[in-house]
Design a protein around this motif. Structure first.
Motif, PDB file in Angstrom:
ATOM      1  N   PRO A   1       6.502 -21.783 -60.338  1.00 54.32           N
ATOM      2  CA  PRO A   1       7.549 -22.673 -59.813  1.00 54.32           C
ATOM      3  C   PRO A   1       7.662 -22.671 -58.303  1.00 54.32           C
ATOM      4  N   ALA A   2       7.100 -21.662 -57.646  1.00 55.72           N
ATOM      5  CA  ALA A   2       7.150 -21.596 -56.179  1.00 55.72           C
ATOM      6  C   ALA A   2       5.884 -22.126 -55.522  1.00 55.72           C
ATOM      7  N   GLU A   3       5.052 -22.836 -56.286  1.00 60.62           N
ATOM      8  CA  GLU A   3       3.869 -23.473 -55.697  1.00 60.62           C
ATOM      9  C   GLU A   3       4.286 -24.501 -54.653  1.00 60.62           C
ATOM     10  N   PRO A   4       3.675 -24.485 -53.470  1.00 60.50           N
ATOM     11  CA  PRO A   4       3.997 -25.489 -52.447  1.00 60.50           C
ATOM     12  C   PRO A   4       3.209 -26.780 -52.702  1.00 60.50           C
ATOM     13  N   VAL A   5       3.877 -27.786 -53.201  1.00 58.92           N
ATOM     14  CA  VAL A   5       3.220 -29.003 -53.702  1.00 58.92           C
ATOM     15  C   VAL A   5       2.452 -29.728 -52.603  1.00 58.92           C
ATOM     16  N   ARG A   6       3.081 -29.918 -51.448  1.00 63.15           N
ATOM     17  CA  ARG A   6       2.437 -30.722 -50.410  1.00 63.15           C
ATOM     18  C   ARG A   6       1.253 -29.988 -49.783  1.00 63.15           C
ATOM     19  N   LEU A   7       1.390 -28.703 -49.610  1.00 64.13           N
ATOM     20  CA  LEU A   7       0.267 -27.929 -49.073  1.00 64.13           C
ATOM     21  C   LEU A   7      -0.919 -27.947 -50.034  1.00 64.13           C
ATOM     22  N   MET A   8      -0.651 -27.757 -51.325  1.00 65.40           N
ATOM     23  CA  MET A   8      -1.750 -27.707 -52.287  1.00 65.40           C
ATOM     24  C   MET A   8      -2.365 -29.084 -52.518  1.00 65.40           C
ATOM     25  N   THR A   9      -1.567 -30.109 -52.387  1.00 65.46           N
ATOM     26  CA  THR A   9      -2.120 -31.466 -52.485  1.00 65.46           C
ATOM     27  C   THR A   9      -3.049 -31.743 -51.307  1.00 65.46           C
ATOM     28  N   ALA A  10      -2.606 -31.371 -50.099  1.00 60.70           N
ATOM     29  CA  ALA A  10      -3.438 -31.574 -48.903  1.00 60.70           C
ATOM     30  C   ALA A  10      -4.712 -30.742 -48.978  1.00 60.70           C
ATOM     31  N   LEU A  11      -4.590 -29.499 -49.430  1.00 63.16           N
ATOM     32  CA  LEU A  11      -5.771 -28.637 -49.565  1.00 63.16           C
ATOM     33  C   LEU A  11      -6.756 -29.238 -50.564  1.00 63.16           C
ATOM     34  N   SER A  12      -6.236 -29.758 -51.661  1.00 61.89           N
ATOM     35  CA  SER A  12      -7.099 -30.362 -52.668  1.00 61.89           C
ATOM     36  C   SER A  12      -7.821 -31.594 -52.119  1.00 61.89           C
TER      37      SER A  12
ATOM     38  N   LYS B   1      -1.865 -28.677 -62.306  1.00 63.51           N
ATOM     39  CA  LYS B   1      -3.313 -28.743 -62.101  1.00 63.51           C
ATOM     40  C   LYS B   1      -3.600 -29.598 -60.872  1.00 63.51           C
ATOM     41  N   TYR B   2      -3.828 -28.927 -59.747  1.00 66.57           N
ATOM     42  CA  TYR B   2      -4.208 -29.633 -58.526  1.00 66.57           C
ATOM     43  C   TYR B   2      -5.693 -29.981 -58.584  1.00 66.57           C
ATOM     44  N   ASP B   3      -6.104 -30.928 -57.754  1.00 66.82           N
ATOM     45  CA  ASP B   3      -7.478 -31.426 -57.815  1.00 66.82           C
ATOM     46  C   ASP B   3      -8.519 -30.386 -57.404  1.00 66.82           C
ATOM     47  N   TYR B   4      -8.099 -29.324 -56.700  1.00 68.07           N
ATOM     48  CA  TYR B   4      -9.086 -28.304 -56.323  1.00 68.07           C
ATOM     49  C   TYR B   4      -9.572 -27.528 -57.549  1.00 68.07           C
ATOM     50  N   VAL B   5      -8.804 -27.568 -58.646  1.00 64.91           N
ATOM     51  CA  VAL B   5      -9.226 -26.891 -59.880  1.00 64.91           C
ATOM     52  C   VAL B   5     -10.251 -27.798 -60.552  1.00 64.91           C
ATOM     53  N   ASP B   6     -11.478 -27.706 -60.064  1.00 60.36           N
ATOM     54  CA  ASP B   6     -12.514 -28.681 -60.403  1.00 60.36           C
ATOM     55  C   ASP B   6     -13.867 -27.978 -60.354  1.00 60.36           C
ATOM     56  N   PRO B   7     -14.587 -27.891 -61.473  1.00 59.18           N
ATOM     57  CA  PRO B   7     -15.880 -27.192 -61.454  1.00 59.18           C
ATOM     58  C   PRO B   7     -16.885 -27.815 -60.499  1.00 59.18           C
ATOM     59  N   ALA B   8     -16.752 -29.110 -60.232  1.00 62.46           N
ATOM     60  CA  ALA B   8     -17.704 -29.784 -59.351  1.00 62.46           C
ATOM     61  C   ALA B   8     -17.545 -29.357 -57.898  1.00 62.46           C
ATOM     62  N   THR B   9     -16.379 -28.827 -57.536  1.00 62.99           N
ATOM     63  CA  THR B   9     -16.152 -28.421 -56.140  1.00 62.99           C
ATOM     64  C   THR B   9     -15.796 -26.938 -56.023  1.00 62.99           C
TER      65      THR B   9
ATOM     66  N   ASP C   1      -5.657 -13.330 -47.124  1.00 61.57           N
ATOM     67  CA  ASP C   1      -5.865 -13.787 -45.742  1.00 61.57           C
ATOM     68  C   ASP C   1      -4.798 -14.774 -45.297  1.00 61.57           C
ATOM     69  N   VAL C   2      -4.380 -15.630 -46.219  1.00 63.15           N
ATOM     70  CA  VAL C   2      -3.408 -16.687 -45.927  1.00 63.15           C
ATOM     71  C   VAL C   2      -2.420 -16.743 -47.084  1.00 63.15           C
ATOM     72  N   VAL C   3      -1.168 -17.025 -46.786  1.00 60.93           N
ATOM     73  CA  VAL C   3      -0.150 -17.240 -47.818  1.00 60.93           C
ATOM     74  C   VAL C   3       0.399 -18.656 -47.685  1.00 60.93           C
ATOM     75  N   PHE C   4       0.428 -19.378 -48.800  1.00 58.72           N
ATOM     76  CA  PHE C   4       1.140 -20.652 -48.907  1.00 58.72           C
ATOM     77  C   PHE C   4       2.269 -20.427 -49.901  1.00 58.72           C
ATOM     78  N   THR C   5       3.508 -20.755 -49.523  1.00 60.87           N
ATOM     79  CA  THR C   5       4.602 -20.569 -50.460  1.00 60.87           C
ATOM     80  C   THR C   5       5.726 -21.563 -50.228  1.00 60.87           C
ATOM     81  N   LEU C   6       6.407 -21.900 -51.312  1.00 54.30           N
ATOM     82  CA  LEU C   6       7.630 -22.674 -51.244  1.00 54.30           C
ATOM     83  C   LEU C   6       8.764 -21.749 -50.823  1.00 54.30           C
TER      84      LEU C   6
END
Length: 431
Positions: A33-44, A63-71, A117-122
């Motif tokens: 529930p504390a996933e940062p939506v905008r950061l993870m969308t931009a990262l994806s 399920k953000y787009d980075y969760v992708d076997p192709a990438t 190394d890096v923290v992203f958090t809501l």
């Protein structure tokens, strides 16, 4: 420079803030529930511009787009505990898994045994003293913040400002992104007659004045529904959900008889409804702390009459619990089950309770088995398991011999499977 000026200086768009990430970094995210939506969308969206970046997290919900076997060579997921978004990749092998007790994840990070190394958090909006609250999840994130090269906060007015060891100062932050997306909500699960029967057995084992550790699921909620006649219960738990909130609102949970953190409800993360998140905001009777505090068996076990209620998928005839995989196929993760089983065993008057329906797949498979399915991860050992509860009764295992354990477990198995379990136990020289 004032806190407000410092805030404005660090405020960035999400697509700019993610540039703090370098190739080869591990980004630590908090519990779902504390996933940062905008950061993870931009990262994806920009994932192909990175190489060998890992995202480490317990229980991802979206399920953000980075969760992708192709990438996955660009960005891939490392699960501390599989959630709906990461489970398929774990089962197919392109997501990785880090086995660890929830209580020890902050320690592994603090000692550099697993990278951060890096923290992203809501986080909540900044207060007048320059602090943000990680009120939805302190878990291992507070340890990662101390260790990380860069911390990026995504503020959200829907995040409650909560008391406890869950605050980050603006001076600790490399970048700030502003958002206002709804916080993920999880409703109450469906409770059937099996769950209700198990809940009744468990509720009868809980005395007035007990301290509860209870998680999410149909059986825990069935237990909660049958505790409304109890008095002066306390809470020292891993997850705070709507069930516990309803007991607090009903006056059943008062924390008055806790002898450790008297008067306070303690948890390390929250997952529930919008009402729950609003209930948490600046609530003086509630604190969120890192999991090396809430889940540490030594600390939690200082509460007298600690009742730990946890679910499993299989129990074998000597008492081993397979709670995180079906054979070698991962389903969830280690989490905090063993933490709280051991805490309850330490507690004066404590009870560690493992709950499960007696069958699966419309009564075609017994969940009490002679031996765990080959490859199954043993989540809680035979030496730690105390009470096992199905809809057919309670088996007390602690202090019992192997033969006594087998007999007790067969007696709470579904009647349709007791004969074959007895035959298997005889072949195993357990009966």
């Amino acid at each position: 420079m004032s806190f407000k000026e410092l805030y404005l200086k660090k405020r960035l768009a999400a697509e700019d803030a993610i540039r703090v990430v370098r190739n080869g970094d591990t980004i630590v995210l908090p519990t779902g529930p504390a996933e940062p939506v905008r950061l993870m969308t931009a990262l994806s969206e920009q994932r192909r511009s990175f190489f060998d970046v890992k995202v480490a997290q317990i229980l991802p919900l979206k399920k953000y787009d980075y969760v992708d076997p192709a990438t996955s060579e660009h960005i891939r997921h490392i699960a501390y505990f599989f959630g709906p978004a990461s489970r398929p990749g774990g089962q197919e092998g392109w997501n990785d898994y880090l086995p660890a007790y929830f209580s020890e994840l902050p320690v592994l990070i603090a000692r550099g045994l697993t990278p951060a190394d890096v923290v992203f958090t809501l986080a909540s909006p900044m207060d007048e003293h320059g602090y943000f609250s990680l009120g939805l999840a302190a878990d291992y994130t507070m340890a990662a913040i101390e260790r990380a090269r860069a911390v990026v906060i995504e503020t959200n007015p829907n995040v409650p400002f909560v008391h406890g060891d869950c605050h980050v100062h603006v001076s600790q932050v490399a970048a700030i992104v502003e958002g206002e997306d709804p916080i993920p909500e999880v409703g109450l699960p469906k409770i059937g007659p099996v769950q209700e029967a198990i809940g009744k057995y468990v509720a009868d084992m809980i005395p007035d004045g007990a301290t509860l550790q209870i998680g999410y699921g149909a059986i825990p909620d069935a237990v909660v529904m049958q505790l409304t006649n109890k008095r002066d219960l306390g809470v020292h738990t891993e997850m705070l959900g709507d069930g516990i909130m309803t007991l607090i609102e009903a006056g059943v949970v008062t924390n008055r008889r806790k002898n450790y953190h008297h008067g306070k409800t303690l948890a390390t993360f929250a997952l529930g409804s919008k009402k729950l998140y609003e209930f948490m905001h600046r609530n003086p009777g509630l604190e969120i702390h890192p999991s090396d505090f809430t889940n540490d068996p030594y600390f939690a076990g200082q509460n007298d009459n600690l009742i730990a209620i946890n679910a499993t998928m299989q129990v074998d005839l000597i008492g081993q619990c397979g709670s995180e995989s079906l054979g070698f196929t991962p389903i969830s993760g280690t989490g905090g089950q063993s933490d709280f089983v051991r805490a309850a065993n330490r507690s004066n008057g404590g009870k560690a309770i493992i709950v499960l329906p007696s069958t699966a797949k419309e009564d075609s498979i017994s969940r009490i088995v002679p031996t765990l399915s080959p490859g199954t991860h043993v989540s809680t050992s035979k030496n730690d398991v105390n009470y096992v509860v199905t809809e057919f009764g309670v088996a007390e295992l602690r202090g019992k011999t192997a033969k006594q354990r087998a007999e007790a477990l067969i007696n709470i198995a579904h009647p349709d499977f007791r004969h074959e379990l007895r035959e298997a136990a005889r072949k195993m020289r357990l009966l």
